[in-house]
Scaffold this motif. Sequence first.
Motif, PDB file in Angstrom:
ATOM      1  N   SER A 179       0.816  -1.225   0.000  1.00  0.00           N
ATOM      2  CA  SER A 179       0.000   0.000   0.000  1.00  0.00           C
ATOM      3  C   SER A 179       0.844   1.267   0.000  1.00  0.00           C
ATOM      4  O   SER A 179       0.354   2.340  -0.369  1.00  0.00           O
ATOM      5  N   ASP A 233     -16.310   0.521  10.699  1.00  0.00           N
ATOM      6  CA  ASP A 233     -17.193   1.674  10.892  1.00  0.00           C
ATOM      7  C   ASP A 233     -17.028   2.749   9.827  1.00  0.00           C
ATOM      8  O   ASP A 233     -17.988   3.147   9.171  1.00  0.00           O
ATOM      9  N   ASP A 234     -15.798   3.227   9.641  1.00  0.00           N
ATOM     10  CA  ASP A 234     -15.601   4.381   8.756  1.00  0.00           C
ATOM     11  C   ASP A 234     -14.685   4.095   7.568  1.00  0.00           C
ATOM     12  O   ASP A 234     -14.342   5.018   6.814  1.00  0.00           O
ATOM     13  N   GLY A 235     -14.275   2.851   7.396  1.00  0.00           N
ATOM     14  CA  GLY A 235     -13.418   2.526   6.263  1.00  0.00           C
ATOM     15  C   GLY A 235     -11.964   2.894   6.467  1.00  0.00           C
ATOM     16  O   GLY A 235     -11.149   2.722   5.558  1.00  0.00           O
ATOM     17  N   GLU A 236     -11.616   3.429   7.630  1.00  0.00           N
ATOM     18  CA  GLU A 236     -10.225   3.742   7.918  1.00  0.00           C
ATOM     19  C   GLU A 236      -9.488   2.466   8.325  1.00  0.00           C
ATOM     20  O   GLU A 236     -10.075   1.377   8.380  1.00  0.00           O
ATOM     21  N   PHE A 237      -8.223   2.628   8.634  1.00  0.00           N
ATOM     22  CA  PHE A 237      -7.408   1.465   8.970  1.00  0.00           C
ATOM     23  C   PHE A 237      -6.926   1.529  10.412  1.00  0.00           C
ATOM     24  O   PHE A 237      -6.689   2.609  10.962  1.00  0.00           O
ATOM     25  N   ASP A 238      -6.796   0.370  11.006  1.00  0.00           N
ATOM     26  CA  ASP A 238      -6.326   0.259  12.374  1.00  0.00           C
ATOM     27  C   ASP A 238      -4.805   0.467  12.416  1.00  0.00           C
ATOM     28  O   ASP A 238      -4.139   0.633  11.386  1.00  0.00           O
ATOM     29  N   ARG A 282      -8.594  -3.152   8.145  1.00  0.00           N
ATOM     30  CA  ARG A 282      -9.601  -2.126   7.821  1.00  0.00           C
ATOM     31  C   ARG A 282     -10.669  -2.092   8.920  1.00  0.00           C
ATOM     32  O   ARG A 282     -11.185  -3.127   9.338  1.00  0.00           O
ATOM     33  N   LEU A 283     -10.987  -0.887   9.380  1.00  0.00           N
ATOM     34  CA  LEU A 283     -12.039  -0.715  10.374  1.00  0.00           C
ATOM     35  C   LEU A 283     -13.400  -0.727   9.691  1.00  0.00           C
ATOM     36  O   LEU A 283     -13.581  -0.124   8.630  1.00  0.00           O
TER      37      LEU A 283
END
Length: 206
Positions: free
Chosen positions: A119, A142-147, A139-140
Motif C-alpha cells: 500500500s 465503521d468508517d473505512g479507515e485502517f487500524d 480495515r475498520l
Amino acid sequence: MTTKPRARRAFWGDIRFLIGIALVILSIAGVWLIVSSSRETTPVLQANRTIAQGEALASDDFQVVEVSLGAVVDGYLAPQDLVAGMIAARTVESGELLPAVATADAQSGRTTNIVIDSSVGIPEKVESGTPVELWYAPRLEDDGEFDVPRILAADVVVASIPETDGMLTQRSAAVEIVIDRADVADVLAAITSGAALSIVPLGTGS
C-alpha cells in the motif's frame, strides 16, 4: 697385557642418523602433499545472480568455476549435483559459491511464494533476496479507515519485483515474497479482508 681398541660403530648403523633421515623424508613428503593439494582445483557452481529463498535452482543461474577448496570441497555443489526439483533453502548472493546447506528439495521446503500489493510502494533499496517484514493494517468496519499497523509475518524474503509496462518502465506496487507456509492463511485472510499491506526492510525500524 694389552687390550684391543673397541671397534667403532659404523656410521650408517647409528640409529639416530636413520631417524633423522626418516624425519627429513617425512618433512619433504608433507610439504609436497600440501603444495600438491593447494594446486588441485574442483569445478563448483557460482551464482550469476541473487537467488531468493524458495526459488527453484536452474543451471542457467550458475556458472562453473575452478576453485581450490581443500577439505571443504564436499560442502559445495558441483555441476552434476544440481538436479530438478531443487530450491534455495536461503538467499544465495550473486557471485557466491553454492553450498549444499543452501539447497533443499521442493517437496520438503517449508516456504512458498505469494504476490501482494504494497500500500505504500516498494522502498528503492528493496530487491530480490532482500529480507523484510510484512506489516498490515486491518480495515475498520465503521468508517473505512485502517487500524494501527502491526507485523503480519516477520521471516519474509523478496523473491521478485515486477515492473510496469509503459513509456517509462517503473516499479509496481506488487511484490512477490517468500513466506513460511504456516503464515499463508493469515496473509490470505488479510488480503481478502481489505487490510493495507506493506513491506519493511529489516533494520529500518517500524
